[in-house]
Design an enzyme around this catalytic site. Sequence first.
Site, PDB file in Angstrom:
ATOM      1  N   ARG A  45      -7.228  23.746  17.078  1.00 38.10           N
ATOM      2  CA  ARG A  45      -7.664  23.161  15.806  1.00 38.10           C
ATOM      3  C   ARG A  45      -8.249  24.219  14.865  1.00 38.10           C
ATOM      4  O   ARG A  45      -8.188  24.064  13.654  1.00 38.10           O
ATOM      5  CB  ARG A  45      -8.680  22.042  16.051  1.00 38.10           C
ATOM      6  CG  ARG A  45      -8.016  20.794  16.589  1.00 38.10           C
ATOM      7  CD  ARG A  45      -8.996  19.711  16.892  1.00 38.10           C
ATOM      8  NE  ARG A  45      -8.298  18.474  17.224  1.00 38.10           N
ATOM      9  CZ  ARG A  45      -8.867  17.414  17.769  1.00 38.10           C
ATOM     10  NH1 ARG A  45     -10.154  17.433  18.045  1.00 38.10           N
ATOM     11  NH2 ARG A  45      -8.174  16.340  18.039  1.00 38.10           N
ATOM     12  N   LYS A 206      -1.556   0.530  25.044  1.00 45.31           N
ATOM     13  CA  LYS A 206      -1.827  -0.787  24.455  1.00 45.31           C
ATOM     14  C   LYS A 206      -0.938  -1.154  23.280  1.00 45.31           C
ATOM     15  O   LYS A 206      -0.738  -0.361  22.371  1.00 45.31           O
ATOM     16  CB  LYS A 206      -3.279  -0.840  23.978  1.00 45.31           C
ATOM     17  CG  LYS A 206      -4.301  -0.817  25.100  1.00 45.31           C
ATOM     18  CD  LYS A 206      -5.692  -0.871  24.493  1.00 45.31           C
ATOM     19  CE  LYS A 206      -6.765  -0.969  25.574  1.00 45.31           C
ATOM     20  NZ  LYS A 206      -8.095  -0.881  24.972  1.00 45.31           N
ATOM     21  N   GLY A 359      -1.861  13.721  20.745  1.00 47.68           N
ATOM     22  CA  GLY A 359      -2.239  13.232  22.070  1.00 47.68           C
ATOM     23  C   GLY A 359      -1.340  13.693  23.200  1.00 47.68           C
ATOM     24  O   GLY A 359      -0.907  14.839  23.252  1.00 47.68           O
ATOM     25  N   GLY A 382      -5.657   8.874  15.478  1.00 50.31           N
ATOM     26  CA  GLY A 382      -5.701   7.594  14.771  1.00 50.31           C
ATOM     27  C   GLY A 382      -5.109   7.690  13.378  1.00 50.31           C
ATOM     28  O   GLY A 382      -4.460   6.760  12.899  1.00 50.31           O
TER      29      GLY A 382
END
Length: 403
Positions: A45, A206, A359, A382
């Site tokens: 990052r 999910k 991810g 997200g």
Amino acid sequence: MSEQVSKYNKKTVEDIEVSGKRVLLRCDFNVPQDKATREITDDKRITAALPTIRYLLEHGAAVIACSHLGKPKGEVKPELSLAPVAKRLSELLGMEVPLAADVVGQDAQAKAKALKPGEIMLLENLRFEKGEEKNDPEFAKALADLAEIYVSDAFGAVHRAHASTAGVAAYLPAVSGFLIAKELEIMGGALENPKRPFVALMGGAKVSDKIMVLTNLLDKADTIIVGGGMAYTFLKSQGHEIGTSILEADRVEFARSIVEKAKEKGVRFLMSVDLAVHTDYEDSADFITVDVSNIPENYMGMDIGPKTVELFSDAIRGAGTVVWNGPVGVFEFENFSKGTRAMARALAESGAVTIVGGGDSAAAVEQLGFADKITHISTGGGATLEFLGGEVLPGVACLLDKE
């Protein structure tokens, strides 16, 4: 120009004059650290921010970099100081990057004021201040008062309306850095004007995390592939018994409706045809492979099976654009990482425009050495999901539009 692309057609650092200006640069330095030594274990990052930082320094800006780290929740927590980041950034840039002792206090103000063109400093952890996550106007104004221009380059944080990601834009001209510009250009282009066929591969645990994305992609994709833990809710919706596999019982109806809508819209919808299953959630070579109609009642799905690998890989190989978010099996277990690895390989060899959404999918691509064969690996988690879901990202909406 279409509405979506213009919505994301934002000014960048190259569209404004930065020479001689103090620039507040929002980075994503939320890096993983060794808990005992506080050594940074992965500096990706930090290195990702270097092109924007170097551009600003080379063009005579005085750079006031800022970031959050962890979740101090408005309290000063020494173990979440950005000191290790300042040290690593100094090494990477080959110049000293002084760290302010506070965020908008006396030390930050003094250091910002003394900063010369071509120099850089780092503010202390933004989330040491309660006003950051609350997007408090007073705190946003205090941040903005340190500089004359705001540059946003923390794509992983633009889905949050915080003081440093959105609030400061009320007080300063706001543009994007190179990282965000690339995310907007490549992902915006894929959603609005994709090279066809457009294939979306959705994995992860999910269904509830992917509701907006799946709904949005129904109007954009030619093929939707569903794998990972969320696939069992879809299989259940189609009348399959899924043993002890992960299930979101309250999402079965939604899953059924997505499959039906895909049929109505002529979108090809692919699910597993066979699975690697095991009695326990553990890494074990002692698994069996079964067709989805034959899952034993005391077994749980852990990975896609070989027939499914072939089915999914074929769809990917024939694609013009592929967006992938989420592993298709329990990737952290060696024995159940085969499906996810096969997907990474299929993307790398497809010749399509390939976008991997952060991810575990990004980890799979990198571990297998395929990262350089992927068009774009998103830096957001997200934020990437919300972007693909067609949602307005506060940290993007606040940036100046290109004329």
